[in-house]
Each structure stands twice: as C-alpha cells, then as structure tokens.
Design an enzyme around this catalytic site. Structure first.
Site, PDB file in Angstrom:
ATOM      1  N   LYS A   1       0.806  -1.228   0.000  1.00 26.32           N
ATOM      2  CA  LYS A   1       0.000   0.000   0.000  1.00 26.32           C
ATOM      3  C   LYS A   1       0.835   1.272   0.000  1.00 26.32           C
ATOM      4  O   LYS A   1       0.422   2.294  -0.527  1.00 26.32           O
ATOM      5  CB  LYS A   1      -0.952   0.000   1.190  1.00 26.32           C
ATOM      6  CG  LYS A   1      -2.050  -1.045   1.032  1.00 26.32           C
ATOM      7  CD  LYS A   1      -3.322  -0.627   1.726  1.00 26.32           C
ATOM      8  CE  LYS A   1      -4.451  -1.584   1.387  1.00 26.32           C
ATOM      9  NZ  LYS A   1      -4.253  -2.925   2.014  1.00 26.32           N
TER      10      LYS A   1
ATOM     11  N   GLU B   1      -9.616   6.482   4.065  1.00 27.10           N
ATOM     12  CA  GLU B   1     -10.422   5.507   4.771  1.00 27.10           C
ATOM     13  C   GLU B   1      -9.522   4.319   5.070  1.00 27.10           C
ATOM     14  O   GLU B   1      -8.515   4.109   4.395  1.00 27.10           O
ATOM     15  CB  GLU B   1     -11.589   5.056   3.886  1.00 27.10           C
ATOM     16  CG  GLU B   1     -11.224   4.009   2.817  1.00 27.10           C
ATOM     17  CD  GLU B   1     -10.224   4.485   1.759  1.00 27.10           C
ATOM     18  OE1 GLU B   1     -10.121   5.710   1.557  1.00 27.10           O
ATOM     19  OE2 GLU B   1      -9.544   3.641   1.157  1.00 27.10           O
TER      20      GLU B   1
ATOM     21  N   SER C   1       1.608  -9.850  -0.877  1.00 26.40           N
ATOM     22  CA  SER C   1       1.283  -8.427  -0.708  1.00 26.40           C
ATOM     23  C   SER C   1       1.659  -7.831   0.641  1.00 26.40           C
ATOM     24  O   SER C   1       1.902  -6.633   0.749  1.00 26.40           O
ATOM     25  CB  SER C   1      -0.211  -8.212  -0.965  1.00 26.40           C
ATOM     26  OG  SER C   1      -0.992  -9.065  -0.152  1.00 26.40           O
TER      27      SER C   1
HETATM   28  C1  LIG Z   1      -5.098  -3.975   1.794  1.00 25.49           C
HETATM   29  C2  LIG Z   1      -4.396  -5.221   1.495  1.00 25.49           C
HETATM   30  C3  LIG Z   1      -4.804  -6.070   0.450  1.00 25.49           C
HETATM   31  C4  LIG Z   1      -6.049  -5.849  -0.361  1.00 25.49           C
HETATM   32  O1  LIG Z   1      -6.056  -4.689  -1.119  1.00 25.49           O
HETATM   33  P1  LIG Z   1      -5.819  -4.680  -2.684  1.00 25.49           P
HETATM   34  O2  LIG Z   1      -6.091  -3.284  -3.071  1.00 25.49           O
HETATM   35  O3  LIG Z   1      -6.750  -5.653  -3.306  1.00 25.49           O
HETATM   36  O4  LIG Z   1      -4.413  -5.064  -2.921  1.00 25.49           O
HETATM   37  C5  LIG Z   1      -4.048  -7.202   0.191  1.00 25.49           C
HETATM   38  N1  LIG Z   1      -2.955  -7.502   0.924  1.00 25.49           N
HETATM   39  C6  LIG Z   1      -2.536  -6.712   1.937  1.00 25.49           C
HETATM   40  C7  LIG Z   1      -1.343  -7.120   2.712  1.00 25.49           C
HETATM   41  C8  LIG Z   1      -3.234  -5.551   2.261  1.00 25.49           C
HETATM   42  O5  LIG Z   1      -2.812  -4.783   3.282  1.00 25.49           O
END
Ligand SMILES: *Cc1c(COP(=O)(O)O)cnc(C)c1O
Length: 404
Positions: free
Chosen positions: A96, A118, A384
């Site tokens: 993010k 948000e 992610s």
């Molecule tokens: C917020 C988040 C997501 C989901 O958000 P996307 O916009 O779909 O990427 C996925 N993995 C992590 C670690 C997150 O913090």
C-alpha cells in the site's frame, strides 16, 4: 535506483471506463475536484522532477526493489518454479505504501494541506499517516468503530504518526461506512484536502492512478525474471484481490502479454454459497459503488450486502473496475479461497519457507493448490504483505498447534 516508467497501459477510455465498468459517479461538489485531480495527475506523472522524487523515495524510504524470491520448498511441493514477490518487505509491511507515496507527492504538488483516507484493517491508514508525517501534512483517517475495536495496534500506530483517527459509527462500523464518511469529509473541504484512496477503486481517475503507481511491482518482476530466468515474463502471476491494487500492480506490465496467465484470488469467507463472503466477482452484480460502476455484493433490489472475510483487507463488497473488466472478458482468471484454505496456506508458508504472510496474501498462496503446473513453469505469487498484524487471528485459530 530504478526509473519506473509509469506509462498508461490500461484499457481505459477518456471517461474512465474499462469496458462496461468504471466512470466517475460523484456528487456535484466533487466534480471540480476530480477534474483538478486528473489534470494534476496527468501533468506530474510526466514531470521528470516528480518522477525522480517518486523513484528515490521508493528506493531509499520504502526499500524497493523488493526481492523476487524463489521459494525452494514450495516449488518442490507443487512440482514447479514458485517465486514470491516480497511486497511484505516494504516499509510499513505491505504494497500500500507504493501508492500512498505517489498520491502523497501529488497532493503536495497540488498545494493541499491535509490528507484524508479511509481504512479497514488499518493498513492503508498506517501507510497514509506515514506519508503525511514524511511530507509534513495534516492527516485524518476515517475508520469504522467496529474496526477501531478490532485493529487496536494499527490505531495506535496511526496516532503515533500524528494522524487523527476519526471513528465512524454509521452502518456496521466497517470499511464501507468509512469510505462514505471520507467522501463526505472531502465534500465539506474540497479545496485544502486530498483524498488518498488506498485501492484501485473509486471514481475515475483513482483506479488508473492507483494502478499506475502500483505498476512498479510488475516492472520489477519483469526485470528480475530476465536476470534470474533468462526471460522477462512468467507463465502465471497470482495475487489476492480486495479492491484490486496489489493484483493490478503485479499484472500491469503483463496485461497485454497473452503468454502470461493472470490469476486473481477472491476471499470466499465461509463460502460463496453463504452470505458470509467477499467474492464480489464470483457472486456480485454490476452496480455503482463508491464512485464507479463495478461488481458489487448486493441483492436483487440493489441493496449492498456486507462483505465478510477472515482477512480484514479483503473484506470489501466491491472490486476495482479494471479487474471487473479483465474478469468479464476472461483475461483474468478468478479463483476463490475461503478462510480455512487461507489459514492453511499461511501455516504452510511459515513452516516451509520461514515467512509469515498477511492473511490477505495467504489467499493467493491457497490458490496454488487449486491449480496445476508444468515442471518448467514460472509462477509468481504476489506476497502483498507480512503477517505481524494477523498474529492474533493465527494464534486464536491455530492456538493448539502453535506452541505445542
Ligand atoms: C489492503 C491489502 C490487500 C487488499 O487490497 P488490494 O487493493 O486488493 O491489494 C491485500 N494484501 C494486503 C497485505 C493488504 O494490506
């Protein structure tokens, strides 16, 4: 240091439509803001000084490029070549921050004083509060009252970073209500405030902007594979989807490359055949949510259904319009992993590779079990985020196993 291209490679028209999805459905007071934002984005994304600032913050502050790690034991287990794109190693622990840096720099150039955002699980709130501190801006984070109770460590992080966390009591006090409240706040202060959206959702130009800032992920994958494997594309890219920003970032430079299979993994929650799910592509309907037309969990009358997933980052009733389009046209294959499968995949990664993944990322890992591979395939899983924030959940469900 990498000079990221950030070019527009998206199938988007001038009104922000990706096929039948997208657009900009905003109250009249925000129409000017959206136009101003789009003009500023188009100017600065091509500005060399802005781009250098983005490149150097990603390098020196975020810690990019993130490694592309060959997971040896997972590869052996699945009989193929599995690489993890280590977005979990970014500053603040997830992808993010890539987008938060991009939009933060843009807000600064536009002369805005305050960032608002948000947040559900608090990850995007932490990323935004971090960037506000870094750039010397005021920061307000809108968060559902229920989420504030559930995500106390992230609330404390945001406060320590100097942000004000605004509790949203409306509805069931979760992410969807926080988005409404943030949009309201933007309507009240359209001039000095920048709304920093955390996923590839919302009115045009947000989905495009977020996708282009997150495209650094697939740009690095290309360069890294070229060096590691002698070809600059994988056979599969697998990513989880909440709103779709990490998936879009990991897919971006391969969208037009048919040799690459793109796999998006939704959170099934307790199952797509129950009401406790977040699988908006699989069981949703086309409608307008939070400023764009997309696939939304809703009933026949157009009432939005609450989303549910064990992972609060995937617990959202919509999905970005680009992914809705790529799924509808068959370019992206959509799989579903439910709570239990995600938990199992998290335990497997921890034990076999020594990496504790975020619960969101565990959904992408869980999908590997539903797929079949050739021995010489190259499979990239976008990891992610890291799992520190999820330890309480991991321990509560696996309490007897962990520590035994
Ligand atoms: C917020 C988040 C997501 C989901 O958000 P996307 O916009 O779909 O990427 C996925 N993995 C992590 C670690 C997150 O913090």
């Amino acid at each position: 240091m990498i000079h990221y291209p950030l070019d527009n490679l998206l199938p988007v028209d001038e009104n922000g439509y990706y096929g039948e999805f997208g657009g900009a459905f905003v109250p009249e007071v925000l129409e000017r803001n959206i136009k101003e934002l789009e003009a500023a984005f188009r100017e600065y994304v091509n500005d060399e000084i802005f781009r250098k600032e983005f490149d150097s913050l990603l390098h020196d502050y975020v810690g990019r490029p993130t490694p592309l790690y060959r997971a040896e034991r997972l590869s052996w287990l699945y009989g193929t070549n599995i690489y993890l794109k280590r977005e979990d190693l970014n500053h603040t622990g997830a992808h993010k921050i890539n987008n938060a840096i991009g939009q933060g720099l843009l807000a600064k150039r536009m002369g805005k004083r305050r960032l608002i955002a948000e947040t559900g699980a608090g990850q995007h709130g932490v990323a935004t509060a971090t960037v506000a501190a870094l750039l010397g801006m005021e920061c307000q984070i809108y968060m559902g009252a229920e989420d504030i109770r559930r995500q106390n460590p992230n609330v404390m992080r945001m406060r320590m970073l100097g942000a004000e966390v605004v509790s949203v009591d409306a509805g069931n006090g979760t992410l969807s209500n926080a988005v409404d409240a943030a949009l309201d706040a933007w309507c009240r202060n359209p001039d000095d405030t920048f709304y920093l959206i955390g996923s590839a959702v919302g009115p045009h130009p947000y989905p495009e902007m977020v996708s282009r800032f997150q495209s650094v992920i697939s740009y690095e994958i290309k360069k890294q594979l070229e060096r590691i494997a002698g070809r600059d594309y994988p056979d599969y890219v697998v990513a989880c989807i909440g709103g779709g920003s990490n998936a879009t970032g990991a897919f971006y430079h391969f969208i037009d490359d048919d040799r690459v299979n793109l796999v998006a993994v939704e959170a099934g929650g307790k199952g797509c055949d129950t009401s406790e799910t977040a699988a908006s592509l699989t069981v949703g309907r086309p409608m307008v949510l939070h400023g764009s037309k997309t696939m939304v969990l809703s009933d026949e009358k157009g009432n939005i259904n609450e989303a549910y997933s064990i992972s609060s980052g995937l617990d959202y009733p919509g999905i970005g319009p680009l992914l809705a389009h790529l799924a509808a046209t068959g370019r992206v294959k959509v799989l579903v992993a439910d709570d239990d499968q995600a938990l199992e995949a998290a335990m497997l990664l921890a034990e076999s590779e020594g990496i504790i993944p975020a619960l969101e990322s565990s959904h992408a890992l869980a999908a590997l079990k539903q797929m079949s591979f050739q021995p010489d395939d190259i499979v990239v899983v976008n990891l992610s985020g890291r799992g520190d924030k999820d330890m309480e959940t991991y321990l509560s469900v696996a309490g007897t196993k962990v520590g035994s």
